[in-house]
Design a protein around this motif. Structure first.
Motif, PDB file in Angstrom:
ATOM      1  N   ASP A 285       0.544  -1.514   0.094  1.00 10.84           N
ATOM      2  CA  ASP A 285       0.379   0.135  -0.058  1.00 10.84           C
ATOM      3  C   ASP A 285       0.882   1.420   0.142  1.00 10.84           C
ATOM      4  N   GLY A 286       2.010   1.337   0.952  1.00  8.07           N
ATOM      5  CA  GLY A 286       2.923   2.470   1.023  1.00  8.07           C
ATOM      6  C   GLY A 286       3.618   2.784  -0.653  1.00  8.07           C
ATOM      7  N   TYR A 287       3.681   2.170  -1.769  1.00 10.10           N
ATOM      8  CA  TYR A 287       4.352   2.716  -2.942  1.00 10.10           C
ATOM      9  C   TYR A 287       3.537   3.222  -3.751  1.00 10.10           C
ATOM     10  N   GLY A 288       2.370   4.513  -3.239  1.00 13.57           N
ATOM     11  CA  GLY A 288       1.155   4.802  -4.236  1.00 13.57           C
ATOM     12  C   GLY A 288       0.202   4.793  -3.687  1.00 13.57           C
ATOM     13  N   LYS A 289      -0.125   3.863  -2.888  1.00 12.43           N
ATOM     14  CA  LYS A 289      -1.594   3.855  -2.178  1.00 12.43           C
ATOM     15  C   LYS A 289      -1.904   4.563  -1.446  1.00 12.43           C
ATOM     16  N   PRO A 290      -3.130   5.233  -0.888  1.00 15.74           N
ATOM     17  CA  PRO A 290      -2.986   5.576   0.204  1.00 15.74           C
ATOM     18  C   PRO A 290      -2.883   5.185   1.437  1.00 15.74           C
ATOM     19  N   PHE A 291      -3.101   5.185   2.604  1.00 17.02           N
ATOM     20  CA  PHE A 291      -3.186   4.936   3.963  1.00 17.02           C
ATOM     21  C   PHE A 291      -4.349   4.277   4.761  1.00 17.02           C
ATOM     22  N   LEU A 292      -4.499   2.663   4.128  1.00 12.90           N
ATOM     23  CA  LEU A 292      -5.514   2.112   3.650  1.00 12.90           C
ATOM     24  C   LEU A 292      -5.408   1.233   4.986  1.00 12.90           C
ATOM     25  N   LEU A 293      -4.914   0.896   6.253  1.00 14.86           N
ATOM     26  CA  LEU A 293      -5.287   0.434   7.427  1.00 14.86           C
ATOM     27  C   LEU A 293      -6.512  -0.674   8.122  1.00 14.86           C
ATOM     28  N   GLU A 294      -7.584   0.774   8.187  1.00 16.43           N
ATOM     29  CA  GLU A 294      -8.708   0.230   8.620  1.00 16.43           C
ATOM     30  C   GLU A 294      -9.289  -0.203   8.098  1.00 16.43           C
ATOM     31  N   GLU A 295      -9.821  -0.111   6.440  1.00 19.22           N
ATOM     32  CA  GLU A 295      -9.501  -1.073   5.862  1.00 19.22           C
ATOM     33  C   GLU A 295      -9.492  -2.260   4.854  1.00 19.22           C
ATOM     34  N   ARG A 296      -8.112  -1.912   5.401  1.00 19.80           N
ATOM     35  CA  ARG A 296      -7.561  -3.925   5.752  1.00 19.80           C
ATOM     36  C   ARG A 296      -7.948  -4.506   7.105  1.00 19.80           C
ATOM     37  N   ILE A 297      -7.773  -3.609   8.178  1.00 17.40           N
ATOM     38  CA  ILE A 297      -8.300  -4.390   9.489  1.00 17.40           C
ATOM     39  C   ILE A 297      -9.618  -4.545   9.302  1.00 17.40           C
TER      40      ILE A 297
END
Length: 462
Positions: A285-297
């Motif tokens: 996700d870090g390489y060119g994507k937004p911070f998606l932690l909440e969605e991933r969880i």
């Protein structure tokens, strides 16, 4: 012995052997006076002992090395005997290890043996054959034992040996079978444990083995099973972590079938695998994507994984590291140069304008780069035109010089007309070459300026 008589055998040896390892080894042995090694080399090559020839050979290669001592002949003979014995022993071992009958007569009559006049050594061959034969039957026994066959299987081997006229080595077969039988129970224990089969399976295996006349090695099975069962739980934990399972289910299943449980090892591997998972997701996700932690969880269970206490820290650390690697001017420049979209919005606000400028510089660089390639091609065409034109001018000037009137060849109307035409063509060609030369100078100047412009575009991204 005359010098010529000594040189002739030497030349024959070198021509026949070339730069073989044996010749090189013999020369090296000559230089250090190792007559035992010289003799051994001859014995291994299957040639008759010939100390006199070897002495001459060494003298011809004497460049400051050691000359033959009084006991050189005895040491040569000892070495030759060792080499000859080793050669015939190895031949016997090879035949015996392939399950062939003793066939010294066949080996002795072989073409290479007759051609080299190799002295025979049946005792060495027979000793080697016995050793090879033992290796052969030991291998057969090991194979049968590892396949779970009973020790009585050797009778089939004995019958086979009798039919083929080959000696059957009962002791060697039995030794090999014991090794194979141990391997059989070791593999059984290891395989059962790696597949999550309880060690109580040994009772069934042992009963089947005894009924088939196979020796049971319970201690070997249990040692292998105990060594592997820990790995089973570790592997299971790592696999379950990313396939939606956890210890509660696995523990109940294990208790139901009586399988020994290693909960700590399972949980450690389970958590370690999830740590790797969240780190990998953070990097992706870090390489060119937004911070998606909440969605991933939120989607973890759907994706067959679990959130652990360190998920947030692991993901964030990995995402930030990759985001920092993504959001750099060099990267933006290359994206623009390749005409690829860059997600500048995922980068920190203070960096965005700089990255946009770097991306645009990359676009401009790509345009300048294309123009540079075209300009290089154009300059090469101008160089070719200039080269061809100068060759034409040289021919014209040569023709003009050759067609000037002389006493022997006075001018005529036709020759004057031809010379005037050539002179006119020469003047036009000179004008043409001047224009092409100016164009080439201008093209090279433009190339230099464009190169500076491209360098400037690269520098401006910082």
């Amino acid at each position: 012995m005359t010098l010529a008589a000594r040189i002739l055998p030497l030349m024959l040896i070198v021509l026949l052997a070339g730069c073989s390892a044996a010749v090189k080894q013999r020369i090296a042995a000559c230089k250090i006076g190792d007559w035992q090694q010289i003799g051994k080399t001859d014995g291994l090559e299957g040639v008759p002992a010939n100390f006199a020839d070897r002495k001459d050979f060494c003298e011809d290669h004497d460049d400051g090395g050691k000359s033959a001592t009084a006991d050189a002949g005895a040491r040569y003979t000892l070495g030759w005997q060792q080499g000859n014995t080793q050669m015939w022993t190895a031949m016997g071992v090879a035949d015996g290890a392939r399950g062939l009958p003793q066939q010294f007569g066949v080996r002795a009559a072989a073409e290479d043996v007759r051609k080299r006049k190799t002295p025979l050594n049946q005792g060495a061959y027979d000793a080697g054959w016995l050793k090879g034969n033992a290796q052969y039957w030991e291998g057969i026994g090991k194979r049968d034992g590892a396949a779970g066959q009973p020790i009585g299987s050797k009778e089939a081997g004995r019958s086979q040996a009798s039919q083929a006229g080959v000696r059957f080595d009962d002791a060697a077969y039995s030794n090999g079978w014991q090794v194979g039988n141990r391997q059989f129970w070791q593999d059984a224990g290891s395989n059962d444990a790696s597949n999550g089969v309880p060690d109580s399976e040994l009772l069934k295996r042992a009963a089947q083995a005894r009924s088939a006349g196979v020796q049971v090695q319970e201690d070997v099975y249990r040692a292998a099973w105990n060594a592997e069962i820990v790995n089973y739980w570790r592997n299971l934990g790592a696999r379950d972590a990313v396939t939606g399972s956890e210890f509660g289910v696995r523990g109940r299943e294990a208790r139901q079938k009586g399988l020994k449980i290693f909960e700590a090892e399972y949980r450690q591997a389970w958590e370690q695998r999830l740590m790797q998972h969240w780190e990998q997701v953070g990097k992706e996700d870090g390489y060119g994507k937004p911070f998606l932690l909440e969605e991933r969880i939120a989607n973890a269970r759907r994706d067959g994984v679990f959130a652990i206490p360190d998920t947030r820290a692991i993901y964030t650390r990995a995402w930030e590291a990759e985001n920092a690697r993504y959001c750099v001017p060099e990267n933006a420049f290359e994206y623009g140069r390749a005409n690829r979209a860059m997600a500048v919005e995922v980068c920190q606000p203070p960096l965005r304008d700089k990255l946009k400028r770097a991306w645009l510089s990359g676009q401009d660089f790509a345009t300048a780069e294309a123009r540079q390639r075209q300009a290089v091609d154009d300059a090469r065409q101008l160089e070719a035109r200039l080269y061809d034109g100068r060759k034409r001018l040289d021919r014209l000037e040569r023709d003009l010089r050759n067609n000037q009137p002389t006493k022997e060849k006075p001018a005529t109307d036709d020759s004057d007309k031809q010379n005037r035409r050539r002179e006119q063509e020469r003047r036009e060609l000179i004008d043409y070459l001047r224009r092409v030369d100016r164009e080439l100078v201008e093209a090279r100047m433009w190339l230099d300026q464009n190169e500076l412009h491209m360098q400037s575009l690269r520098r401006e991204i910082y």
